[in-house]
Design an enzyme around this catalytic site. Structure first.
Site, PDB file in Angstrom:
ATOM      1  N   SER A  84       0.690  -1.417   0.227  1.00 61.57           N
ATOM      2  CA  SER A  84       0.070  -0.018  -0.307  1.00 61.57           C
ATOM      3  C   SER A  84       0.657   1.486  -0.336  1.00 61.57           C
ATOM      4  O   SER A  84       1.443   1.227  -0.577  1.00 61.57           O
ATOM      5  CB  SER A  84      -1.029  -0.437   1.194  1.00 61.57           C
ATOM      6  OG  SER A  84      -1.850   0.829   1.063  1.00 61.57           O
ATOM      7  N   ASP A 129     -10.072  -5.881  -2.889  1.00 64.80           N
ATOM      8  CA  ASP A 129      -9.363  -4.784  -2.493  1.00 64.80           C
ATOM      9  C   ASP A 129     -10.523  -4.120  -2.286  1.00 64.80           C
ATOM     10  O   ASP A 129     -10.331  -3.139  -3.287  1.00 64.80           O
ATOM     11  CB  ASP A 129      -8.077  -4.838  -2.773  1.00 64.80           C
ATOM     12  CG  ASP A 129      -7.566  -4.085  -1.811  1.00 64.80           C
ATOM     13  OD1 ASP A 129      -7.353  -2.758  -0.728  1.00 64.80           O
ATOM     14  OD2 ASP A 129      -6.201  -3.863  -1.656  1.00 64.80           O
ATOM     15  N   HIS A 174      -6.894  -5.793   1.094  1.00 68.34           N
ATOM     16  CA  HIS A 174      -6.069  -5.263   1.305  1.00 68.34           C
ATOM     17  C   HIS A 174      -4.808  -6.074   2.660  1.00 68.34           C
ATOM     18  O   HIS A 174      -4.431  -5.117   2.587  1.00 68.34           O
ATOM     19  CB  HIS A 174      -6.325  -3.656   1.650  1.00 68.34           C
ATOM     20  CG  HIS A 174      -5.395  -2.857   1.122  1.00 68.34           C
ATOM     21  ND1 HIS A 174      -5.115  -3.050   0.162  1.00 68.34           N
ATOM     22  CD2 HIS A 174      -4.743  -2.203   1.904  1.00 68.34           C
ATOM     23  CE1 HIS A 174      -3.537  -1.584   0.404  1.00 68.34           C
ATOM     24  NE2 HIS A 174      -3.789  -1.239   1.795  1.00 68.34           N
TER      25      HIS A 174
END
Lengths: 282, 282
Positions: free
Chosen positions: A148, A225, A258
């Site tokens: 991320s 995600d 995620h």
């Protein structure tokens, strides 16, 4: 040499997981980092895998949740996990979880009140690198990866130091921070409103004008995600890579989200990817 | 049927990790538990592995830190992770971390103020078992394992239900709680001062008079575990097992401590141990 305080030491598989604290002169605050070393008798000069974590994380998230030590012990890879920002009461912060402490974005801030402390790029590429090299004798080849915000960090740090890092990988990276809410908010705060200055901290922008060594990049992106559409969009980077004939692979992972469960599922393949690129180069 | 609220769902490897909440009629409070299911297409009737966690833990510790999903997905094992005690503002608690919430010791309390809620033995062997069986159709063979206080729980629940569980394993279990500080404190509180009543909740005492089915037991104990001498001492259980010709193996693991890094290092071998015992029985 930076004085290191050992906070934790655990045998895991046949390697050792460490956690240290030191006073960072770059960031002007005490910092923790974690380090995994494979069995020294089997692997005398292991390659070094850098892991940059995402928003709100510390060095603990990957260390405790990725399960990466199993593959790293088997493959003989050392792993270093920095924290995600400077920390402390005297360090500027925000009430928002996506700005300030826990959200350093792996850049060097130029704006107040962030500028004196928020220099995670220099911290990682210089200060922590020197510690790894000088105090742990980690002089082998290096790779970089992250998740991320840390995937953004891995891409930017890797592309800007392509003579040093042999390959880059990322999980759900922010590939074009100048164009998405997380990045726009952070870059406005840390770098100011002049978007020209943002380009050197944006992987998609860096790749558009890239003339450096083409080190291979692997990206895994879960299609479940919740940040995929609004913040991540790896296809934006893939489009630039295709135009530039840059060696980048984006793998969409069905059903994956995620969380660290996605990282746990594919981290072994990432380590093997980095080692295979190294083997190709030798 | 108990109404289940789905709190989390993550794809991990080719299985799925779930977290649920339900109102427990046994404990008189809402409870969370975690559940891993392997790929249904590959494994239509998986065996069920019960994991009991240690002091201060919830169902999250093993779920997030053990890395067990990798082996469980490969081997086709379902895993259920209960919390370690009843929870809530109306549930008795202690200021100490080793008594009250987070420290249920997998028994049925008889003493006040614990008695109305602290019935983790019944919760696991009846209520949560019925949920696994009826609401998730987990009707395959079962094994049980745990860590520290949860290792005690696995031994006691397993030995008292040896017709149901095919094998037991434990990491750093409290094998003789009646004789060590953690157990003495908890048993005095939950069961009262009559030590005769403690025997049915103490693995070493249970084994001394054991006449049930001899289901195999595997114990891993780190020799760098700071609780080893004072609280754990698996040799006490090994001595009883030897006298009774009971199939128990204690493996001392060099350099390993009481952390989840030790569990991560050997959990795959534990799952393989349970499956191998099952294969031996078939």
């Amino acid at each position: 040499m930076s004085k290191l305080e050992l906070l934790e030491e655990h045998v895991v598989f046949d390697g050792t997981q460490y956690k240290y604290r030191h006073d960072s002169h770059t960031l002007g605050c005490p910092m923790t980092f974690s380090l995994f070393l494979p069995n020294k008798e089997k692997f005398s000069n292991p390659p070094l895998f850098w892991w940059l974590s995402g928003l709100t994380c510390t060095d603990d998230n990957f260390t405790q949740k990725s399960g990466a030590q199993k593959a790293a012990a088997r493959l003989g890879v050392a792993m270093i996990m920095p924290d995600t920002s400077p920390r402390g009461e005297h360090v500027a912060d925000s009430e928002d979880w996506d700005l300030g402490q826990g959200a350093g974005f792996y850049l060097n801030a130029t704006e107040q009140p962030w500028e004196p402390h928020y220099k995670m790029y220099d911290y990682i590429t210089k200060e922590l690198s020197a510690i790894a090299h000088d105090q742990f004798q980690l002089t082998g080849p290096e790779f970089i990866s992250g998740h991320s915000m840390g995937g953004h960090g891995a891409l930017v740090v890797g592309l800007r130091n392509a003579e040093r890092f042999h390959s880059i990988s990322a999980f759900a990276p922010i590939v074009n921070p100048s164009q998405v809410p997380w990045g726009i908010k952070a870059f406005n705060a840390y770098l100011g409103s002049d978007k020209e200055k943002w380009r050197e901290w944006d992987a998609a922008e860096l790749l558009k004008n890239y003339t450096g060594k083409k080190i291979p990049v692997l990206i895994d992106q879960g299609d479940a995600d919740s940040f995929y559409e609004k913040q991540l969009q790896p296809s934006k980077l893939a489009a630039v890579a295709e135009e530039k004939n840059y060696p980048l692979t984006v793998r969409m992972q069905k059903g994956h989200d995620h969380s660290y469960y996605t990282i746990a599922s594919f981290i072994e393949e990432h380590l093997e990817f980095h080692l295979s690129q190294l083997a190709n180069n030798q």
